[in-house]
Design a protein around this motif. Structure first.
Motif: not given
Length: 272
Positions: A212-213, A219-222, A263-265
């Motif tokens: 949500l950040i 977001r990509w790192i998380i 995860a990427i999806f």
């Protein structure tokens, strides 16, 4: 003389008189039955001379409790599936915590006695609703960050995409690996695969909250960290399951890549 003659008269026939106790009555005795006492053998267990004089019932041994259930009554019988939901809260929490430590690779040994489908259904359903709700919320926050006049709107299509993607992956992928490994000559348990892959999704539940950040690079790192942890969990456990079969190492690599693709999806579709 008269007084002595009166004293010699028999008085047993008089009213209220008590007959004298005869010798036969004095000699009569009653046989008291002997008490039937049972002497228990001493407890020969550990403790030396402190053993008790009797033995108590003990809990079943661990080996007996770890026997896998075998109550299959047919595909269309509900009783056939109740054995896979025979878990309590402590067991589910313990398996959830174990899924957050992917480097151990011993998840199959932990669920060998009692693989469950409760975790698969509960985790995937929770993830579906979290992706649908938090995905809409994240989209609104990103739009609100760039345009302050953006109004809130809920996209119902997120629910359909989450249900098809998560449920489909959770059912089809373990089933594919099961039949493929069986075709290649390796023993595989579909229920254990469903259980392991179901718990591998648990890390995406807190990840959906962090996504949500409204910072794209964060977001990509998380999501990459969460995807790597989930992928390592699946790959290492699958490797330990088929250990000794060198020609099946590509299966481990395929499982890792598929989990990263999931995860990427999640990031691309629900948190753009």
């Amino acid at each position: 003389m008269e007084e002595s003659s009166y004293s010699n008269l028999s008085t047993s026939h008089l009213l209220g008189s008590v007959p004298a106790v005869t010798n036969e009555e004095k000699k009569a005795s009653y046989d008291v039955p002997e008490a039937n006492m049972q002497i228990f053998p001493p407890n020969n267990g550990s403790g030396g001379g402190r053993g008790r004089g009797y033995q108590t019932l003990e809990a079943p041994t661990e080996e007996f409790e770890q026997q896998p259930p075998n109550n299959w009554s047919g595909v269309f019988s509900i009783s056939s599936y109740t054995q896979y939901f025979n878990v309590d809260t402590d067991v589910v929490i313990y398996r959830l915590i174990s899924s957050f430590y992917p480097v151990t690779g011993d998840f199959f040994s932990k669920i060998d006695a009692n693989p469950d489908l409760y975790g698969l259904i509960w985790i995937t359903t929770t993830l579906v609703f979290m992706l649908a709700s938090f995905g809409n919320w994240a989209t609104y926050l990103m739009q609100k960050h760039s345009d302050g006049t953006t109004s809130w709107s809920f996209d119902v299509g997120y629910i359909n995409a989450a249900a098809v993607g998560i449920y489909g992956y959770a059912v089809v992928v373990p089933m594919s690996f099961k039949f493929l490994l069986q075709y290649l000559g390796s023993n595989a348990s579909l229920v254990r695969f469903w259980c392991m892959w179901g718990y591998s999704f648990s890390i995406f539940i807190p990840t959906a909250l962090l996504l949500l950040i409204p910072v794209e690079i964060l977001r990509w790192i998380i999501i990459l960290i969460a995807g790597s942890a989930s992928s390592c969990f699946v790959a290492l456990n699958l490797k330990s399951y088929i250990e000794g079969a060198n020609d099946l190492k590509m299966m481990v690599v395929a499982a890792f890549l598929l989990q990263m693709a999931l995860a990427i999806f999640i990031k691309v579709w629900f948190f753009p």
